[in-house]
Design an enzyme around this catalytic site. Structure first.
Site, PDB file in Angstrom:
ATOM      1  N   ASP A  11      26.471  73.998  39.292  1.00 19.99           N
ATOM      2  CA  ASP A  11      25.119  74.446  39.003  1.00 19.99           C
ATOM      3  C   ASP A  11      24.335  74.292  40.305  1.00 19.99           C
ATOM      4  O   ASP A  11      24.728  73.502  41.174  1.00 19.99           O
ATOM      5  CB  ASP A  11      24.560  73.549  37.894  1.00 19.99           C
ATOM      6  CG  ASP A  11      23.101  73.778  37.667  1.00 19.99           C
ATOM      7  OD1 ASP A  11      22.726  74.912  37.384  1.00 19.99           O
ATOM      8  OD2 ASP A  11      22.315  72.808  37.788  1.00 19.99           O
ATOM      9  N   ASP A  13      20.303  74.437  40.799  1.00 19.09           N
ATOM     10  CA  ASP A  13      19.045  73.693  40.679  1.00 19.09           C
ATOM     11  C   ASP A  13      19.295  72.335  40.006  1.00 19.09           C
ATOM     12  O   ASP A  13      19.742  72.284  38.862  1.00 19.09           O
ATOM     13  CB  ASP A  13      18.087  74.561  39.839  1.00 19.09           C
ATOM     14  CG  ASP A  13      16.894  73.807  39.306  1.00 19.09           C
ATOM     15  OD1 ASP A  13      16.144  73.249  40.115  1.00 19.09           O
ATOM     16  OD2 ASP A  13      16.713  73.789  38.070  1.00 19.09           O
TER      17      ASP A  13
HETATM   18  P1  B16 Z   1      14.787  81.789  38.154  1.00 19.04           P
HETATM   19  P2  B16 Z   1      20.242  76.400  37.391  1.00 19.04           P
HETATM   20  C1  B16 Z   1      17.954  77.427  36.490  1.00 19.04           C
HETATM   21  O1  B16 Z   1      18.800  77.133  37.572  1.00 19.04           O
HETATM   22  C2  B16 Z   1      16.853  76.389  36.392  1.00 19.04           C
HETATM   23  O2  B16 Z   1      17.394  75.116  36.062  1.00 19.04           O
HETATM   24  C3  B16 Z   1      15.861  76.801  35.333  1.00 19.04           C
HETATM   25  O3  B16 Z   1      14.810  75.854  35.261  1.00 19.04           O
HETATM   26  C4  B16 Z   1      15.315  78.196  35.671  1.00 19.04           C
HETATM   27  O4  B16 Z   1      14.402  78.632  34.662  1.00 19.04           O
HETATM   28  C5  B16 Z   1      16.483  79.168  35.784  1.00 19.04           C
HETATM   29  O5  B16 Z   1      17.385  78.710  36.776  1.00 19.04           O
HETATM   30  C6  B16 Z   1      16.028  80.560  36.145  1.00 19.04           C
HETATM   31  O6  B16 Z   1      15.515  80.548  37.458  1.00 19.04           O
HETATM   32  O7  B16 Z   1      13.412  81.875  37.573  1.00 19.04           O
HETATM   33  O8  B16 Z   1      14.813  81.414  39.621  1.00 19.04           O
HETATM   34  O9  B16 Z   1      15.625  83.009  37.860  1.00 19.04           O
HETATM   35  O10 B16 Z   1      19.956  74.978  37.017  1.00 19.04           O
HETATM   36  O11 B16 Z   1      21.027  77.165  36.339  1.00 19.04           O
HETATM   37  O12 B16 Z   1      20.825  76.519  38.794  1.00 19.04           O
HETATM   38 MG    MG Z   2      20.442  72.802  36.932  1.00 26.41          MG
END
Ligand code: B16
Ligand code: MG
Length: 213
Positions: A11, A13
């Site tokens: 993952d 974030d």
């Molecule tokens: P975006 P991950 C996720 O990343 C985040 O944890 C989540 O909080 C966010 O809403 C989602 O990506 C979408 O992100 O707005 O940049 O498309 O943890 O799956 O790497």
């Molecule tokens: Mg994450």
């Protein structure tokens, strides 16, 4: 030692870098502008969840309803604030222990991939100096269902040409650990998901991966 895995799917974030605080700040600005209560406890529910699904969670606390067009506008505003924060990231925002761990796993000849719900994943990887580093990047741009649906991880496994059962997912979100399990993969968790005991391994730091792999 007989190997259990051929590939490790990370993952982004909350695992590779701490963009979770930037998501928080951007959503907080939107919530404050609209008089909606929002705090870190609610923010934890947004981990791994898509942008629009995150907005729906935030709007649960709203006193008034929003039309679909208004929701689109709020999500776009949030993304502009978020991208502004991302534009200030540099390779110094890649934690040293994460880079050491990735390099060690690569030396051990594991395939390495990203499995992120974020549509901003390619930009983030570029900013922190990992553009082109991974063997595959599966992200919010190539999926229709976000975690806890396993699609993003199954697509990563497909790109690597590795069976799901031979992939280990590394996650900070409970929804991400659930996605791994539904997809027939094991999960090693850090952060929030580790605290919740959601993983097959619940680690204090990403670096502990080098002890189990
Ligand atoms: P975006 P991950 C996720 O990343 C985040 O944890 C989540 O909080 C966010 O809403 C989602 O990506 C979408 O992100 O707005 O940049 O498309 O943890 O799956 O790497
Ligand atoms: Mg994450």
């Amino acid at each position: 030692m007989v190997r259990e895995f051929d590939a490790i799917i990370f993952d982004l974030d909350g695992v590779i870098c701490y963009t979770d605080e930037y998501h928080y700040r951007a959503w907080k600005a939107i919530a404050d502008n609209n008089g909606i209560p929002f705090d870190h406890t609610i923010n934890n529910r947004l981990r791994g969840v898509s942008r629009m699904a995150s907005l729906e969670i935030i709007l649960e606390k709203s006193a008034c309803p929003f039309s679909d067009a208004e929701k689109e506008a709020l999500a776009a505003q949030k993304n502009e604030i978020y991208k502004q924060l991302l534009s200030e990231m540099t390779p110094d925002d890649l934690p040293k222990e994460v880079k050491r761990t990735l390099d060690t796993l690569r030396e051990k000849q594991y395939l390495l991939a990203i499995g992120s719900s974020s549509k901003n994943a390619p930009f983030i990887l570029q900013q922190i100096g990992l553009g082109g580093y991974f063997d595959a990047v599966s992200d919010g741009n190539n999926i229709t269902h976000s975690k806890p649906d396993p699609e993003v991880f199954l697509k990563a496994a497909q790109m690597l040409n590795v069976a799901p059962s031979r992939c280990l997912v590394v996650e900070d979100a409970v929804s991400g650990a659930q996605a791994a399990h539904v997809g027939g993969m094991k999960a090693a968790c850090v952060g929030d998901a580790s605290n919740e005991g959601a993983g097959d391994w619940n680690l204090q730091s990403v670096e502990e991966l080098t002890e189990i792999l």
